[in-house]
Design a protein around this motif. Structure first.
Motif, PDB file in Angstrom:
ATOM      1  N   MET A   1      19.863  10.895 -79.445  1.00 46.42           N
ATOM      2  CA  MET A   1      20.507  11.026 -78.134  1.00 46.42           C
ATOM      3  C   MET A   1      21.505   9.905 -77.898  1.00 46.42           C
ATOM      4  N   ALA A   2      21.134   8.671 -78.255  1.00 43.13           N
ATOM      5  CA  ALA A   2      22.063   7.540 -78.078  1.00 43.13           C
ATOM      6  C   ALA A   2      23.311   7.743 -78.925  1.00 43.13           C
ATOM      7  N   GLU A   3      23.133   8.241 -80.156  1.00 37.71           N
ATOM      8  CA  GLU A   3      24.281   8.521 -81.031  1.00 37.71           C
ATOM      9  C   GLU A   3      25.217   9.536 -80.400  1.00 37.71           C
ATOM     10  N   GLN A   4      24.649  10.652 -79.962  1.00 43.45           N
ATOM     11  CA  GLN A   4      25.476  11.737 -79.442  1.00 43.45           C
ATOM     12  C   GLN A   4      26.186  11.328 -78.155  1.00 43.45           C
ATOM     13  N   LEU A   5      25.517  10.534 -77.332  1.00 49.67           N
ATOM     14  CA  LEU A   5      26.178  10.034 -76.133  1.00 49.67           C
ATOM     15  C   LEU A   5      27.349   9.125 -76.499  1.00 49.67           C
ATOM     16  N   SER A   6      27.139   8.241 -77.457  1.00 45.56           N
ATOM     17  CA  SER A   6      28.219   7.348 -77.883  1.00 45.56           C
ATOM     18  C   SER A   6      29.415   8.143 -78.394  1.00 45.56           C
ATOM     19  N   LEU A   7      29.141   9.140 -79.211  1.00 42.25           N
ATOM     20  CA  LEU A   7      30.220   9.972 -79.767  1.00 42.25           C
ATOM     21  C   LEU A   7      30.954  10.742 -78.677  1.00 42.25           C
ATOM     22  N   LYS A   8      30.280  10.984 -77.547  1.00 44.40           N
ATOM     23  CA  LYS A   8      30.908  11.665 -76.410  1.00 44.40           C
ATOM     24  C   LYS A   8      31.533  10.677 -75.427  1.00 44.40           C
ATOM     25  N   GLY A   9      31.558   9.380 -75.795  1.00 39.20           N
ATOM     26  CA  GLY A   9      32.190   8.388 -74.937  1.00 39.20           C
ATOM     27  C   GLY A   9      31.326   7.933 -73.782  1.00 39.20           C
ATOM     28  N   ILE A  10      30.000   7.968 -73.957  1.00 40.86           N
ATOM     29  CA  ILE A  10      29.079   7.547 -72.904  1.00 40.86           C
ATOM     30  C   ILE A  10      28.291   6.335 -73.389  1.00 40.86           C
ATOM     31  N   PRO A  11      28.446   5.172 -72.757  1.00 40.63           N
ATOM     32  CA  PRO A  11      27.666   3.989 -73.147  1.00 40.63           C
ATOM     33  C   PRO A  11      26.187   4.180 -72.806  1.00 40.63           C
ATOM     34  N   SER A  12      25.336   3.451 -73.504  1.00 39.56           N
ATOM     35  CA  SER A  12      23.910   3.523 -73.220  1.00 39.56           C
ATOM     36  C   SER A  12      23.269   2.158 -73.424  1.00 39.56           C
ATOM     37  N   VAL A  13      22.079   1.995 -72.841  1.00 38.64           N
ATOM     38  CA  VAL A  13      21.281   0.779 -72.989  1.00 38.64           C
ATOM     39  C   VAL A  13      19.924   1.179 -73.535  1.00 38.64           C
ATOM     40  N   LEU A  14      19.505   0.535 -74.619  1.00 40.96           N
ATOM     41  CA  LEU A  14      18.225   0.833 -75.244  1.00 40.96           C
ATOM     42  C   LEU A  14      17.340  -0.401 -75.192  1.00 40.96           C
ATOM     43  N   MET A  15      16.153  -0.268 -74.636  1.00 41.33           N
ATOM     44  CA  MET A  15      15.191  -1.367 -74.629  1.00 41.33           C
ATOM     45  C   MET A  15      14.287  -1.200 -75.844  1.00 41.33           C
ATOM     46  N   ASP A  16      14.477  -2.087 -76.798  1.00 40.03           N
ATOM     47  CA  ASP A  16      13.867  -1.950 -78.123  1.00 40.03           C
ATOM     48  C   ASP A  16      12.715  -2.938 -78.284  1.00 40.03           C
ATOM     49  N   LEU A  17      11.481  -2.476 -78.034  1.00 37.85           N
ATOM     50  CA  LEU A  17      10.321  -3.350 -78.146  1.00 37.85           C
ATOM     51  C   LEU A  17       9.783  -3.426 -79.568  1.00 37.85           C
ATOM     52  N   LYS A  18      10.036  -2.389 -80.355  1.00 36.98           N
ATOM     53  CA  LYS A  18       9.480  -2.363 -81.709  1.00 36.98           C
ATOM     54  C   LYS A  18      10.480  -2.848 -82.757  1.00 36.98           C
ATOM     55  N   GLY A  19      11.745  -2.993 -82.379  1.00 41.52           N
ATOM     56  CA  GLY A  19      12.738  -3.516 -83.310  1.00 41.52           C
ATOM     57  C   GLY A  19      13.248  -2.513 -84.309  1.00 41.52           C
ATOM     58  N   ASP A  20      13.096  -1.211 -84.036  1.00 36.58           N
ATOM     59  CA  ASP A  20      13.490  -0.210 -85.021  1.00 36.58           C
ATOM     60  C   ASP A  20      14.720   0.599 -84.612  1.00 36.58           C
ATOM     61  N   LEU A  21      15.549   0.050 -83.701  1.00 37.97           N
ATOM     62  CA  LEU A  21      16.741   0.782 -83.268  1.00 37.97           C
ATOM     63  C   LEU A  21      18.052   0.129 -83.711  1.00 37.97           C
ATOM     64  N   SER A  22      17.973  -1.028 -84.339  1.00 35.50           N
ATOM     65  CA  SER A  22      19.200  -1.721 -84.734  1.00 35.50           C
ATOM     66  C   SER A  22      19.990  -0.940 -85.776  1.00 35.50           C
TER      67      SER A  22
ATOM     68  N   GLY B   1      31.234   5.239 -76.789  1.00 34.60           N
ATOM     69  CA  GLY B   1      30.476   4.388 -75.882  1.00 34.60           C
ATOM     70  C   GLY B   1      29.691   3.335 -76.647  1.00 34.60           C
ATOM     71  N   VAL B   2      29.734   2.096 -76.171  1.00 30.68           N
ATOM     72  CA  VAL B   2      28.991   1.014 -76.819  1.00 30.68           C
ATOM     73  C   VAL B   2      27.504   1.168 -76.501  1.00 30.68           C
TER      74      VAL B   2
END
Length: 509
Positions: free
Chosen positions: A67-88, A241-242
């Motif tokens: 979802m974060a990828e597709q939003l970025s590709l559509k020009g929509i920024p997002s914020v991800l709270m990464d507690l497990k460290g597996d989204l970098s 989107g960043v």
């Protein structure tokens, strides 16, 4: 018309959209993916929030990544709270394999490995751009939440904030808060008693101990300046989107710090962003992983405030997506506001688990093609039950969905890659410096020393008949004439904590 053709028409019609959208996957019938039964998520309704749920290992984090990828590709920024460290891994292109090729072909899309623009943020010692806020901006309600205070102790914190508001004492960091608390039960005891009533010394000492415990957990570095500007979350690079990833891997054992930080961020976004109205896509989306940490042990009052924020923030063009193991982790009044639901498999090991699965099934639209309760326990990895809101705000048909594979790396970055990414930040130079301007701690120290010197001079000098400044004004009245106001333009949290998250009455002074 065959059952398969009926299903294909049912899904394709239900998820038909005239506006922009992204493809989440394709429908599954009788354990086989059905081409042209495409599950499309309209961008227009993403500010109606969502839920990504499922047992450990069922693929919900990868769905979040998609979802974060597709939003970025559509020009929509997002914020991800990464507690497990597996989204970098979002910052680097993925790698194709036979299974990904099969999955993409079954959905009817091409797999194009792509790295997305990523900004690493941190509230601790992790590499990345530092997020900070002043104690004043955090507000009395959230400070009480993070310190886990009882009602009496909360009242004292409210008193301190009110007093510092009136006397224009900047509360920037925990040192300031401790200094004012010390003043309340020592030098300023009589003054506080006259204006606000007696304050329990034992309660203040308990609060002091809790602040020290918080400092020992590393939270002291979060409070201070430069305060983070929420508008820096809405950034773009090459029309994409960043994706701002807040790395929280080293505070997993401090849920109060995480949950309170999350609430403060939502508060700032709500206060800062202008009304957007009915737009074709959201301005920003936030993904909150391990969302149960936000609600565990939260008071009813605080849950009510979260519900209010979730309800109101969508008018600012912001979508919030909670990621957790079970929908029962989310309070019903909040769950009822989530338009998109992506439910991965649940596991039934106990009678309690089976009861929870039955309750979860009731949250989804009835489908003529599925026994929802049975499907919930039999789905494979990367499969989910999905329902969204169409452009008219009507729930789409329930679709057992084969979710597309992430186009970015499905693994963490190496330490060197993380360091390199942090070094190429577009905003780190703005925030990775600590400003230690004069605030309550220093002002009180100076004034108390001056008061002591004045008292000594008075004791050794002859009476002149003049009234001393100390007799004309109280220490804090004189102090209020000379104190620096808090950071210019930073009204974010104070106003919000007195409305949506606040307990103090009266207008800002």
């Amino acid at each position: 018309m065959t059952t398969k053709e009926n299903f294909q028409q049912h899904i394709s019609t239900g998820y038909q959209t005239k506006k922009d959208f992204f493809t989440l996957g394709t429908g599954i019938l009788e354990k086989a993916p059905v081409k042209d039964a495409t599950v499309k998520i309209p961008l227009k309704t993403l500010n109606r929030h969502g839920l990504i749920a499922g047992a450990t290992g069922t693929g919900k984090t990868k769905t979040l990544q998609v979802m974060a990828e597709q939003l970025s590709l559509k020009g929509i920024p997002s914020v991800l709270m990464d507690l497990k460290g597996d989204l970098s891994g979002l910052a680097r292109p993925g790698t194709s394999n036979d299974h990904i090729v099969w999955r993409s072909d079954a959905i009817g899309i091409e797999y194009e490995p792509t790295g997305l623009p990523v900004e690493l943020l941190t509230i601790s010692q992790e590499p990345g751009t530092r997020l900070r806020a002043t104690v004043t901006e955090f507000g009395p309600v959230l400070i009480s939440q993070i310190l886990d205070l009882n009602s009496t102790q909360q009242g004292i914190i409210a008193l301190v904030f009110r007093f510092c508001d009136i006397k224009k004492l900047p509360l920037l960091d925990l040192q300031d808060l401790k200094k004012v608390l010390q003043y309340v039960i020592n030098e300023g005891k009589e003054e506080i008693k006259q204006e606000f009533g007696a304050v329990s010394t034992s309660s203040v000492n308990t609060i002091m101990r809790k602040i020290i415990e918080l400092e020992q957990q590393g939270a002291a570095s979060f409070f201070g300046e430069v305060s983070f500007d929420a508008n820096d979350l809405v950034r773009f690079k090459d029309d994409r989107g960043v994706i701002s990833i807040i790395r929280l891997t080293d505070i997993q054992d401090r849920p109060k710090l995480f949950s309170t930080f999350m609430l403060s961020l939502l508060s700032e976004i709500y206060e800062t962003f202008p009304e957007q109205g009915d737009a074709d896509k959201p301005k920003l989306c936030l993904f909150i992983d391990e969302a149960h940490l936000v609600f565990d042990n939260a008071s009813k009052e605080l849950i009510d405030k979260i519900e209010a924020i979730v309800k109101l923030i969508r008018s600012k063009g912001v979508g919030i997506f909670f990621c957790t193991q079970s929908p029962t982790d989310i309070p019903e009044n909040v769950l009822g506001q989530l338009g998109l639901k992506v439910q991965h498999a649940l596991r039934a090991f106990t009678a309690k688990d089976r009861k929870a699965i039955g309750k979860t099934a009731e949250n989804y639209p009835i489908s003529e093609f599925y026994d929802t309760k049975a499907v919930l326990t039999s789905m494979g990895i990367g499969e989910a039950m999905v329902t969204a809101l169409n452009e008219k705000g009507i729930p789409t048909p329930l679709a057992h969905t084969l979710v597309r594979a992430p186009v970015s790396r499905m693994d963490v970055l190496t330490a060197d890659e993380i360091s390199e990414l942090a070094q190429h930040s577009g905003i780190a130079s703005k925030y990775n410096q600590l400003i230690d301007r004069k605030s309550a701690h220093e002002i009180l120290e100076e004034k108390l020393v001056q008061a002591e010197l004045t008292a000594k001079e008075k004791a050794t000098s002859r009476p002149t008949g003049r009234t001393s400044p100390k007799e004309e004004d109280s220490l804090f009245e004189e102090l209020s004439k000379n104190t620096m106001v808090r950071q210019i333009g930073r009204t974010i949290f104070r106003e919000l904590t007195r409305s949506i998250l606040g307990t103090l009455s009266g207008k800002r002074r």
